[in-house]
Design a protein around this motif. Structure first.
Motif, mmCIF file in Angstrom:
data_model
loop_
_atom_site.group_PDB
_atom_site.id
_atom_site.type_symbol
_atom_site.label_atom_id
_atom_site.label_comp_id
_atom_site.label_asym_id
_atom_site.label_seq_id
_atom_site.Cartn_x
_atom_site.Cartn_y
_atom_site.Cartn_z
ATOM 1 N N GLU A 165 0.880 -1.200 0.080
ATOM 2 C CA GLU A 165 -0.665 -0.123 -0.264
ATOM 3 C C GLU A 165 0.672 1.791 0.440
ATOM 4 O OE1 GLU A 165 -2.516 -0.863 3.824
ATOM 5 O OE2 GLU A 165 -4.121 -1.747 2.427
ATOM 6 N N LYS A 166 2.856 1.473 0.361
ATOM 7 C CA LYS A 166 2.937 2.407 0.319
ATOM 8 C C LYS A 166 4.314 2.303 -1.017
ATOM 9 C CE LYS A 166 4.139 2.027 5.165
ATOM 10 N NZ LYS A 166 4.767 1.514 6.331
ATOM 11 N N THR A 167 3.714 1.815 -2.107
ATOM 12 C CA THR A 167 4.071 1.166 -3.403
ATOM 13 C C THR A 167 3.885 2.719 -3.922
ATOM 14 O OG1 THR A 167 2.567 -0.393 -3.920
ATOM 15 C CG2 THR A 167 4.852 -0.825 -3.531
ATOM 16 N N LYS A 168 4.770 3.708 -4.425
ATOM 17 C CA LYS A 168 4.019 3.910 -5.429
ATOM 18 C C LYS A 168 2.759 3.629 -6.147
ATOM 19 C CE LYS A 168 6.897 7.509 -8.901
ATOM 20 N NZ LYS A 168 8.203 7.607 -9.237
ATOM 21 N N LYS A 169 2.046 4.754 -7.004
ATOM 22 C CA LYS A 169 1.125 4.464 -7.507
ATOM 23 C C LYS A 169 1.555 4.446 -9.001
ATOM 24 C CE LYS A 169 -3.475 6.302 -9.211
ATOM 25 N NZ LYS A 169 -4.403 4.347 -8.677
ATOM 26 N N GLY A 170 1.058 2.649 -9.432
ATOM 27 C CA GLY A 170 1.308 2.971 -10.852
ATOM 28 C C GLY A 170 2.511 1.724 -10.525
ATOM 29 N N VAL A 171 3.102 1.196 -9.958
ATOM 30 C CA VAL A 171 4.159 0.539 -10.245
ATOM 31 C C VAL A 171 3.863 -1.075 -10.527
ATOM 32 C CG1 VAL A 171 3.844 -0.413 -7.636
ATOM 33 C CG2 VAL A 171 5.862 -0.451 -8.289
ATOM 34 N N ARG A 172 4.955 -1.825 -10.632
ATOM 35 C CA ARG A 172 4.643 -2.634 -11.627
ATOM 36 C C ARG A 172 5.734 -3.485 -10.883
ATOM 37 N NH1 ARG A 172 3.463 0.918 -15.168
ATOM 38 N NH2 ARG A 172 2.340 0.235 -16.724
ATOM 39 N N ILE A 173 5.658 -4.670 -10.129
ATOM 40 C CA ILE A 173 6.148 -5.669 -9.976
ATOM 41 C C ILE A 173 6.821 -6.934 -10.574
ATOM 42 C CG2 ILE A 173 6.081 -7.366 -7.292
ATOM 43 C CD1 ILE A 173 4.424 -4.541 -6.560
ATOM 44 N N VAL A 174 7.421 -7.759 -9.810
ATOM 45 C CA VAL A 174 8.449 -8.756 -10.350
ATOM 46 C C VAL A 174 8.600 -9.418 -10.039
ATOM 47 C CG1 VAL A 174 10.420 -10.033 -12.214
ATOM 48 C CG2 VAL A 174 8.679 -7.651 -13.058
ATOM 49 N N ASN A 175 8.470 -11.252 -9.709
ATOM 50 C CA ASN A 175 9.238 -11.470 -8.956
ATOM 51 C C ASN A 175 9.151 -13.207 -9.335
ATOM 52 O OD1 ASN A 175 10.339 -13.532 -6.931
ATOM 53 N ND2 ASN A 175 8.053 -14.078 -5.651
ATOM 54 N N CYS A 176 11.063 -12.929 -9.642
ATOM 55 C CA CYS A 176 11.084 -14.870 -10.110
ATOM 56 C C CYS A 176 11.974 -14.992 -9.162
ATOM 57 C CB CYS A 176 12.362 -14.478 -11.485
ATOM 58 S SG CYS A 176 11.198 -14.037 -12.597
ATOM 59 N N LEU B 40 -5.424 -14.617 -8.001
ATOM 60 C CA LEU B 40 -4.767 -13.367 -9.179
ATOM 61 C C LEU B 40 -4.533 -14.008 -10.380
ATOM 62 C CD1 LEU B 40 -1.568 -13.014 -7.564
ATOM 63 C CD2 LEU B 40 -3.057 -11.446 -7.853
ATOM 64 N N PHE B 41 -5.152 -15.397 -11.361
ATOM 65 C CA PHE B 41 -5.636 -15.376 -12.255
ATOM 66 C C PHE B 41 -7.201 -14.763 -12.958
ATOM 67 C CE2 PHE B 41 -3.594 -19.766 -12.050
ATOM 68 C CZ PHE B 41 -2.259 -19.159 -11.577
ATOM 69 N N GLY B 42 -6.082 -14.253 -14.471
ATOM 70 C CA GLY B 42 -7.352 -13.940 -15.025
ATOM 71 C C GLY B 42 -7.391 -12.354 -14.388
ATOM 72 N N THR B 43 -7.249 -12.001 -13.252
ATOM 73 C CA THR B 43 -6.620 -10.622 -12.960
ATOM 74 C C THR B 43 -6.100 -9.827 -14.048
ATOM 75 O OG1 THR B 43 -6.731 -11.076 -10.975
ATOM 76 C CG2 THR B 43 -5.998 -8.253 -11.316
ATOM 77 N N PRO B 44 -6.660 -8.761 -14.728
ATOM 78 C CA PRO B 44 -5.677 -7.868 -15.669
ATOM 79 C C PRO B 44 -4.147 -7.038 -15.044
ATOM 80 C CG PRO B 44 -8.394 -6.769 -14.998
ATOM 81 C CD PRO B 44 -7.733 -8.094 -14.299
ATOM 82 N N ASN B 45 -3.675 -7.393 -15.813
ATOM 83 C CA ASN B 45 -2.153 -7.041 -15.827
ATOM 84 C C ASN B 45 -1.849 -7.433 -15.237
ATOM 85 O OD1 ASN B 45 -2.434 -4.865 -17.477
ATOM 86 N ND2 ASN B 45 -3.773 -3.828 -15.823
ATOM 87 N N PHE B 46 -2.148 -8.561 -14.818
ATOM 88 C CA PHE B 46 -1.089 -9.784 -14.589
ATOM 89 C C PHE B 46 -1.081 -11.159 -15.052
ATOM 90 C CE2 PHE B 46 -1.201 -14.187 -12.113
ATOM 91 C CZ PHE B 46 -0.285 -13.813 -10.962
ATOM 92 N N ILE B 47 0.377 -11.350 -15.037
ATOM 93 C CA ILE B 47 1.372 -11.984 -16.079
ATOM 94 C C ILE B 47 1.656 -12.869 -14.766
ATOM 95 C CG2 ILE B 47 3.700 -12.293 -17.480
ATOM 96 C CD1 ILE B 47 3.070 -9.240 -18.236
ATOM 97 N N CYS B 48 2.269 -14.265 -15.652
ATOM 98 C CA CYS B 48 2.584 -15.033 -14.767
ATOM 99 C C CYS B 48 3.307 -16.688 -15.246
ATOM 100 C CB CYS B 48 1.171 -16.435 -13.835
ATOM 101 S SG CYS B 48 -0.452 -16.449 -14.450
ATOM 102 N N THR B 49 4.317 -17.119 -15.246
ATOM 103 C CA THR B 49 4.661 -18.563 -15.574
ATOM 104 C C THR B 49 5.555 -19.835 -14.757
ATOM 105 O OG1 THR B 49 6.789 -17.063 -15.443
ATOM 106 C CG2 THR B 49 5.873 -16.967 -17.371
ATOM 107 N N PRO B 50 5.160 -20.695 -14.987
ATOM 108 C CA PRO B 50 5.329 -21.619 -14.453
ATOM 109 C C PRO B 50 6.472 -21.766 -13.578
ATOM 110 C CG PRO B 50 5.075 -22.503 -16.599
ATOM 111 C CD PRO B 50 5.477 -20.563 -16.893
ATOM 112 N N HIS B 51 7.078 -21.206 -12.837
ATOM 113 C CA HIS B 51 9.052 -21.030 -12.578
ATOM 114 C C HIS B 51 10.070 -21.471 -13.835
ATOM 115 C CE1 HIS B 51 10.283 -22.128 -8.274
ATOM 116 N NE2 HIS B 51 11.008 -21.896 -9.337
ATOM 117 N N LEU B 52 9.452 -20.615 -14.579
ATOM 118 C CA LEU B 52 10.735 -21.188 -15.681
ATOM 119 C C LEU B 52 12.170 -19.619 -15.571
ATOM 120 C CD1 LEU B 52 8.080 -20.304 -18.927
ATOM 121 C CD2 LEU B 52 8.735 -22.945 -17.340
#
Length: 528
Positions: A220-231, A270-282
């Motif tokens: 909630e403290k992140t900058k509005k419009g932030v994009r987050i990646v977790n690999c 999260l599946f089907g959420t707009p602007n959400f991308i996922c990959t199967p632990h690639l």
């Protein structure tokens, strides 16, 4: 000489088997075993090479009576019970660098896919639409990338991001200011990162400290419009909070290659959420990475089993194959000194100090420290080795201190081991003769030169005429042959020390008789 046996229990590039064989190991490739099936066969192997499928549990380790090393082809070792492996004396290794570039590139790929909404644009275009005006991306040039974790993978992501003309800030408790300058990034605290970053990528292991490091409050403290990646690892982000903030539009996009539960359920929120991308632990899934980690784990296992080299171990100090031969005589000396002081010290041990002087001070101190503890702790457990000795010492509350002296004294190299007991300090010291042969040179402050080998008799007595004859006669009458005879004393007529090597164990009745000899203060049978 019997070759060490290695089991490859998960699917792995065939080059791993080839390298192990070329380096002197017998190899079996048996994949897909159930835990019970693996438990039934693991006892015959010295080494185990795995990926993520095999679970090396307490039960497996208890059945692995000959196992010396587990090698994980990859970074994560969530599937290995490392504390229990340590207690069993099993080295656990991973290959932290084999898939670093691959994982870093995947993070950059997801970052770019988020910035330009590539997956959704692709889907609609292939559906026959032409949504040219429906997708408005953002440039990454000039944006701020926040790295949570600036280790091996994080630093590679940083270099790629700088190449894209991004500004990079990083939170990492182990990142020094000097290293940050070297990488060309800015070190910040976590709160500063989440409020400043336009993009956030995570590159940290999952621990109690990092679990939900991006919790609802921080998201909630992140900058509005932030994009987050977790690999990195699932569980670093509060997935429910991420869903809510994507729905609200506060977070502009998120890309996950990892989930808290894998595989995630088909109805994951999260599946089907707009602007959400996922990959199967690639993250590590490139042909180059799979070959690299297989080659590395095979090389590391072979080095350990054949030459004693320890690389990328998680529960024992690293020791390169080149270092091992040079350190071997020092470790032999260290183990014997630890054993000696452990056999002679009385009372509860509270602290041990390991001092290195001269040539010994220039060497890797951790293996020497582990060897001292191994010798010491063998007085408490016969299954102890260099892997589990530090853990056994810690369990017993032993305070271990290591001291390095660059100066060279009377001897070109010297190791001194001092234990603090409830009855005072006890110290022994040793050196190497000819850079190979370990030799005791001091015991409890008394100078004495002696080999430490086989069965020995240690006697503290008053320095007086006739004593040597009396002890020699006693042993001779008992049919015990003396191999070597070493004497030392504080001063003429004062306290003296006698170390005898003998050809067989000394019976208790002979020890009792020696205790009754005139001038004797203490008698102790030793074994090395």
């Amino acid at each position: 000489m019997t070759k060490p046996k290695v089991l490859i229990s998960d699917k792995m590039d065939p080059n791993a088997e080839r390298i192990l064989k070329e380096r002197g190991c017998d190899v079996d490739v048996i994949t897909g075993k159930t835990p019970e099936e693996l438990k039934a066969i693991i006892g015959q192997y010295d080494g185990l090479a795995i990926r993520s499928a095999t679970k090396v549990t307490k039960e497996i380790l208890d059945a692995a009576t000959n196992l010396k090393v587990v090698g994980r082809a990859g970074i994560g070792v969530d599937n290995v019970d490392i504390p229990h492996a340590s207690s069993k004396g099993v080295v656990v290794m991973n290959t932290p660098f084999g898939n670093s570039i691959t994982t870093a590139e995947h993070a950059i790929a997801l970052l770019m896919a988020l910035a330009r909404q590539i997956p959704e644009a692709n889907d609609q275009t292939q559906e026959g639409k032409w949504p040219k005006n429906a997708f408005m991306g953002v440039e990454v040039t000039g944006k701020t990338l926040g790295l949570i974790g600036a280790g091996n993978i994080g630093s590679i992501v940083a270099s790629r991001a700088l190449g894209l003309r991004m500004k990079v800030i990083a939170y990492d408790p182990f990142l020094t200011e000097e290293r940050a300058v070297e990488l060309g990034i800015e070190k910040v605290d976590l709160e500063g990162l989440v409020t400043r970053a336009d993009f956030i990528t995570l590159h940290t292991p999952l621990t109690d400290d990092t679990r939900n490091i991006l919790n609802r409050e921080r998201l909630e403290k992140t900058k509005k419009g932030v994009r987050i990646v977790n690999c990195a690892r699932g569980g670093l982000i509060d997935e429910a909070a991420l869903k809510d903030l994507l729905d609200s539009g506060h977070i502009a996009g998120a890309a996950l290659d990892v989930f808290a539960v894998e595989p995630p359920p088909a109805d994951h929120p999260l599946f089907g959420t707009p602007n959400f991308i996922c990959t199967p632990h690639l993250g590590a899934s490139t042909s180059e990475a799979q070959v690299n980690v297989a080659l590395q784990v095979a090389e590391q296992i072979a080095d350990y089993l054949v030459s004693g080299g320890v690389t990328n171990a998680l529960n024992v100090p690293s020791l390169s194959a080149e270092e091992a031969p040079k350190l071997k005589p020092y470790m032999g000396l260290a183990e014997k000194l630890g054993s000696l002081v452990g056999q002679l010290a009385h009372g509860n041990l509270t602290q041990i100090s390991i001092e290195r002087s001269g040539a010994a001070a220039e060497l890797n101190g951790k293996p020497i420290e582990a060897a001292v503890l191994s010798g010491l702790m063998k007085n408490y457990s016969q299954s102890v080795n260099m892997v589990n000795a530090p853990f056994l010492a810690k369990e017993r509350g032993l305070d271990v201190r290591s001291v390095r002296h660059e100066r060279e004294g009377v001897y070109h190299t010297l190791l001194r081991v001092t234990v603090a007991t409830s009855q005072g300090d006890r110290s022994v010291a040793g050196t190497l003769f000819g850079s190979e042969a370990p030799r005791l040179v001091s015991i409890f402050g008394i100078g004495i030169e002696a080999d430490l080998d086989g069965h020995m008799l240690y006697i503290v007595n008053e320095d007086a005429p006739g004593f040597i004859g009396r002890i020699g006669s006693l042993l001779g009458e008992a049919g015990i042959n003396i191999g070597t005879f070493h004497l030392g004393r504080r001063e003429a007529g004062g306290e003296a020390v006698l170390l005898l090597s003998v050809d067989q164990p000394i019976p208790q009745d002979v020890i009792d008789a020696a205790c009754k000899l005139q001038g004797v203060k203490m008698v102790k049978a030793l074994a090395f």
